[in-house]
Design a protein around this motif. Structure first.
Motif, PDB file in Angstrom:
ATOM      1  N   ASP A   1       6.484  -0.062  39.064  1.00  0.00           N
ATOM      2  CA  ASP A   1       6.206  -0.991  38.653  1.00  0.00           C
ATOM      3  C   ASP A   1       7.247  -1.518  37.482  1.00  0.00           C
ATOM      4  OD1 ASP A   1       3.823  -1.818  40.022  1.00  0.00           O
ATOM      5  OD2 ASP A   1       2.911   0.008  38.935  1.00  0.00           O
ATOM      6  N   LEU A   2       8.337  -0.936  37.413  1.00  0.00           N
ATOM      7  CA  LEU A   2       9.414  -1.454  36.251  1.00  0.00           C
ATOM      8  C   LEU A   2       9.798  -2.673  36.598  1.00  0.00           C
ATOM      9  CD1 LEU A   2      11.208   1.999  35.885  1.00  0.00           C
ATOM     10  CD2 LEU A   2       9.890   0.811  34.349  1.00  0.00           C
ATOM     11  N   GLY A   3       9.763  -3.241  37.704  1.00  0.00           N
ATOM     12  CA  GLY A   3      10.077  -4.890  38.265  1.00  0.00           C
ATOM     13  C   GLY A   3      11.535  -4.579  38.780  1.00  0.00           C
ATOM     14  N   VAL A   4      11.928  -5.662  39.734  1.00  0.00           N
ATOM     15  CA  VAL A   4      13.126  -5.631  40.183  1.00  0.00           C
ATOM     16  C   VAL A   4      14.416  -5.820  39.358  1.00  0.00           C
ATOM     17  CG1 VAL A   4      14.497  -7.271  41.765  1.00  0.00           C
ATOM     18  CG2 VAL A   4      12.016  -6.673  42.278  1.00  0.00           C
ATOM     19  N   GLU A   5      14.012  -6.738  38.314  1.00  0.00           N
ATOM     20  CA  GLU A   5      15.244  -7.020  37.216  1.00  0.00           C
ATOM     21  C   GLU A   5      15.564  -5.599  36.602  1.00  0.00           C
ATOM     22  OE1 GLU A   5      15.995  -9.350  33.035  1.00  0.00           O
ATOM     23  OE2 GLU A   5      14.479 -10.089  34.672  1.00  0.00           O
ATOM     24  N   THR A   6      14.765  -4.896  36.100  1.00  0.00           N
ATOM     25  CA  THR A   6      15.003  -3.621  35.391  1.00  0.00           C
ATOM     26  C   THR A   6      15.644  -2.677  36.225  1.00  0.00           C
ATOM     27  OG1 THR A   6      13.346  -3.906  33.723  1.00  0.00           O
ATOM     28  CG2 THR A   6      14.011  -1.734  33.921  1.00  0.00           C
TER      29      THR A   6
END
Length: 441
Positions: free
Chosen positions: A183-188
């Protein structure tokens, strides 16, 4: 029979050998003869005459010589008992000190008391152990504990991925997928793999290397949104509207905010705008009492916008510094409930063009990706301009805050890691990043 009784009277206590005993007196011999005649059935018309006193040397009943001057008389057929022997000389015992226990007294007297099972004398009880003082954890330690599940799951998977492996395209792709699933996200995820590739491509990489780089990149994402909640106290009251989905901890968060504000000397008013739940009204009143805040509520099912209007007017009349308004929890896909929230915002705007001055949305970290959608909807309807993330403790989805910050770039004012009044603290980007990556403070 009479003879046997008389012999008992005159021989009681004689435990010395016969050779040591003095001879019986003539009176005694005569008395024995009379007793033998009575036992044989013979009678005599003349009454028995009193015998002469027993000689002093006759043994008394205690077995010793008769006391000086003591005489034994016969009454009828039976001799009167001699006088009682003198009492033994009394030797008082030394007085025991007052602080001696019963157990010690019994021991001194060589007569120890045996207590029943389950009892003990005070002297036998062990000394109580000194209590270990409770060590209060720092905020970072509590944050580490709260994010333990998120951190252990993430770092464990990273360590397993980079066990005896060089960094290549395959491992970078696997790492990116792992970070997105966390769940850190694609960008991170792309930021972390990009930095790792530029520094360590083709080299041996450990899990510690990845954690260090991950923490640094997460800090870069979070620092722009880690801001303090600014209060414009030139507006009296400064209105804070708290919104969010059911179960995200709105009412508890309001109570914790009130505790911080009233503790700093500000005059705070709490308004129970969640008119759909009696428990929410009662809970907010309890928080108001605990924090010394003014409370305003209404009956169950009343118009929430009307309550917001009354609360603003009363807070302005009372010259309250801060007015915090609770709202009913609602799902972002319920159109009629979201329309009511819009009405509250419009009513407050008529009283003060800048009100509500702060619209806080509480987010439940355990909801994961669903929290991302909630922010988007509430931001469009209520003009959310700040976030508070709750329930970070006990979840493996704490990374969602990083994804939300990267996408919406809304300020994150506070985070909560428990139900205690001290478990809501200002958001610190570096602390959060290190806690997720499992690094020390």
């Amino acid at each position: 029979m009479a003879l046997g009784f008389i012999k008992k009277v005159f021989t009681f206590g004689k435990d010395k050998p016969a050779a040591d005993q003095p001879a019986e007196s003539e009176a005694f011999a005569s008395l024995v003869d009379d007793a033998e005649r009575i036992d044989a059935g013979e009678t005599t018309e003349a009454p028995l005459e009193a015998a002469d006193p027993v000689a002093p040397e006759v043994m008394d009943m205690a077995g010793g010589p008769a006391a000086d001057g003591a005489e034994t008389e016969l009454v009828g057929d039976i001799a009167a008992l001699p006088n009682e022997p003198e009492a033994e000389e009394f030797h008082p015992q030394p007085e025991q000190p007052a602080d001696v226990t019963h157990g010690e007294l019994a021991q001194d007297a060589d007569n120890a008391v045996t207590l029943p099972k389950g009892f003990a004398t005070a002297a036998s009880l062990p000394e109580p152990e000194a209590e270990t003082p409770t060590v209060k954890l720092s905020w970072f330690q509590r944050l580490r504990q709260g994010l333990a599940r998120t951190s252990s799951q993430l770092t464990g998977q990273i360590a397993a991925l980079f066990t005896k492996r060089k960094l290549d395209e395959d491992t970078l792709e696997e790492l990116e997928d792992l970070l997105i699933q966390a769940d850190l996200g694609v960008e991170t995820a792309m930021r972390v793999t990009g930095t790792l590739s530029s520094e360590r491509y083709g080299k041996d990489v450990t899990g510690e290397d990845v954690s260090r780089i991950m923490a640094a990149e997460i800090t870069k994402v979070l620092k722009p949104v880690a801001k303090p909640l600014a209060l414009d106290l030139s507006h009296k009251p400064h209105v804070i509207l708290v919104v969010g989905v059911n179960g995200t901890g709105k009412t508890t968060t309001i109570g914790k905010l009130a505790a911080k504000l009233s503790g700093s000397g500000l005059k705070v008013m709490l308004a129970a705008g969640d008119t759909f739940r009696a428990a929410a009204i009662e809970q907010l009143k309890i928080w108001a009492d605990r924090t010394g805040s003014t409370f305003l509520g209404t009956k169950l099912g009343a118009d929430a916008a009307g309550l917001a209007y009354d609360a603003f007017e009363k807070a302005r009349a009372d010259k309250a510094d801060v007015l915090i308004i609770d709202t009913a929890g609602r799902l972002q896909n319920k159109t009629e409930l979201m329309a009511e929230l819009e009405k509250i915002v419009r009513v407050l705007g008529k009283l003060d063009p800048d009100a509500p001055h702060t619209v806080l949305q509480t987010l439940d970290a355990t909801t994961g990706q669903n929290a991302m959608n909630q922010v988007e909807i509430f931001r469009n309807i209520a003009g959310v301009n700040g976030l508070i993330m709750t329930k970070l403790d006990g979840t493996a989805r704490g990374g969602i805050l990083v994804a939300i910050a990267a996408k919406h770039k809304l300020p994150v004012y506070f985070i909560g890691v428990g139900e205690g009044i001290d478990d809501l603290e200002p958001f610190e980007a570096e602390d959060f990043a290190n806690a997720i990556a499992g690094l020390p403070h």
